[in-house]
Design an enzyme around this catalytic site. Structure first.
Site, short mmCIF file in Angstrom:
data_model
loop_
_atom_site.label_atom_id
_atom_site.label_comp_id
_atom_site.label_asym_id
_atom_site.label_seq_id
_atom_site.Cartn_x
_atom_site.Cartn_y
_atom_site.Cartn_z
N LYS A 1 -5.74 -4.94 -22.35
CA LYS A 1 -4.84 -3.79 -22.36
C LYS A 1 -4.62 -3.28 -23.79
CE LYS A 1 -3.62 -3.18 -17.99
NZ LYS A 1 -3.97 -1.94 -17.28
N TYR B 1 -5.54 -10.85 -20.40
CA TYR B 1 -5.04 -9.58 -19.86
C TYR B 1 -4.46 -8.72 -20.98
CZ TYR B 1 -2.04 -6.48 -17.01
OH TYR B 1 -1.41 -5.40 -16.44
N SER C 1 -1.16 1.01 -18.92
CA SER C 1 -1.15 -0.19 -19.73
C SER C 1 0.00 -1.10 -19.29
CB SER C 1 -1.03 0.18 -21.22
OG SER C 1 -1.18 -0.97 -22.02
#
Length: 302
Positions: free
Chosen positions: A170, A166, A152
């Site tokens: 994650k 993004y 992560s």
């Protein structure tokens, strides 16, 4: 009471995604050096023939895998069943560690991100890992052992402007993994989420930017400054990827810094993660301080 996990004292088999460079390639080297079997994957193995040759000479296997493909999970069944038919694959029929590393980042504000861009981030870093996890869990559960590792980012805790797509992908995987850990612990299957800061990988250097230009209102904002800064290619790097992956490897196999820490579900790596983690702590504490009376004051009257 904390769950106690056990790790077999034997050669383990790692399935690692995104191995052509960066964290993935580093982990491949560490696992092979540790005497374990590695199944390395990448979208286009033909682009890195020397890496493929090096891994396979050392007894590993490199396969083509596009984690975005709806059929990507079929690789699990193929690897598991191949051990029953081909002698070479005997050690590969038990996938012990599924390490989800493949990823990339599109830098765009939430407002200007296209649905296609957001979906591409979710496909690679949420649905892709989820497909592999769902496919490998029945085998791990049957054997009463397995480790699910997800790479992560600090962006999932406190992302910088232009990292919304993004960060969302994650954070989605992080949230799902927290629940998964509770569901599979009884079968001696553990999870590890590795939250990474900035490292000397190609993620920042190969930045992809959103298709839609920023509106005029965004001029001289932190979002515009972030994009301008990234385009210079001079992003400061804090972390050494190989040192970080050595820490990941040790925690996964339960040696060195990972000895006796098999039950730990979270590993923060990178000096820039310290202020980020502190920010999350402070934000939660501040919310309780400001709204604490309301937090406890909205229950049903009894």
């Amino acid at each position: 009471m904390a769950t106690t996990f056990t790790t077999p004292k034997k050669q383990l088999t790692f399935l690692i995604t995104g191995c052509s460079s960066g964290f993935g390639l580093s982990l491949v080297g560490l696992a092979q050096a540790g005497g374990h079997t590695v199944i390395a994957t990448s979208r286009n193995p033909s682009k890195t023939p020397e890496l493929v040759k090096e891994v396979e000479i050392k007894g590993g296997k490199w396969i083509q895998l596009d984690v975005d493909s709806p059929d990507s999970s079929k690789v699990i069944e193929e690897l598991e069943s191949s051990g029953q038919e081909i002698e070479y694959f005997t050690s590969l029929q038990t996938l012990n560690i599924c390490l989800n590393n493949a990823g990339f980042s599109i830098f765009a504000t939430v407002e200007t991100s296209t649905e296609e861009e957001i979906r591409s981030q979710m496909e690679t870093m949420y649905f892709g890992p989820l497909r592999l996890i769902k496919a490998v869990l029945p085998y791990m559960r049957q054997r009463r052992f397995g480790i699910i590792v997800s790479m992560s980012s600090g962006a999932s805790l406190s992302g910088a402007p232009t990292m919304g797509p993004y960060a969302g992908a994650k954070a989605g995987l992080d949230g799902m993994t927290k629940v998964l850990a509770k569901e599979v612990a009884a079968y001696n299957i553990r999870t590890l989420t590795v939250v990474l800061g900035t490292f000397n990988t190609s993620l920042g250097l190969n930045a992809i930017f959103g298709k839609i230009p920023l509106p005029e209102d965004y001029k001289q904002t932190t979002a515009e400054n972030m994009i301008t800064w990234l385009k210079t290619g001079k992003v400061p790097i804090n972390g050494d990827k190989d040192k970080a992956m050595k820490a990941v490897y040790d925690v996964v196999v339960g040696q060195g810094i990972g000895s006796g820490k098999e039950a730990e579900p979270l590993l923060l790596l990178g000096s820039d993660m310290v202020p980020r983690a502190k920010l999350v702590q402070d934000t939660l504490a501040h919310s309780l301080e400001v709204f604490g009376s309301f937090t406890n004051g909205v229950n049903i009257d009894k």
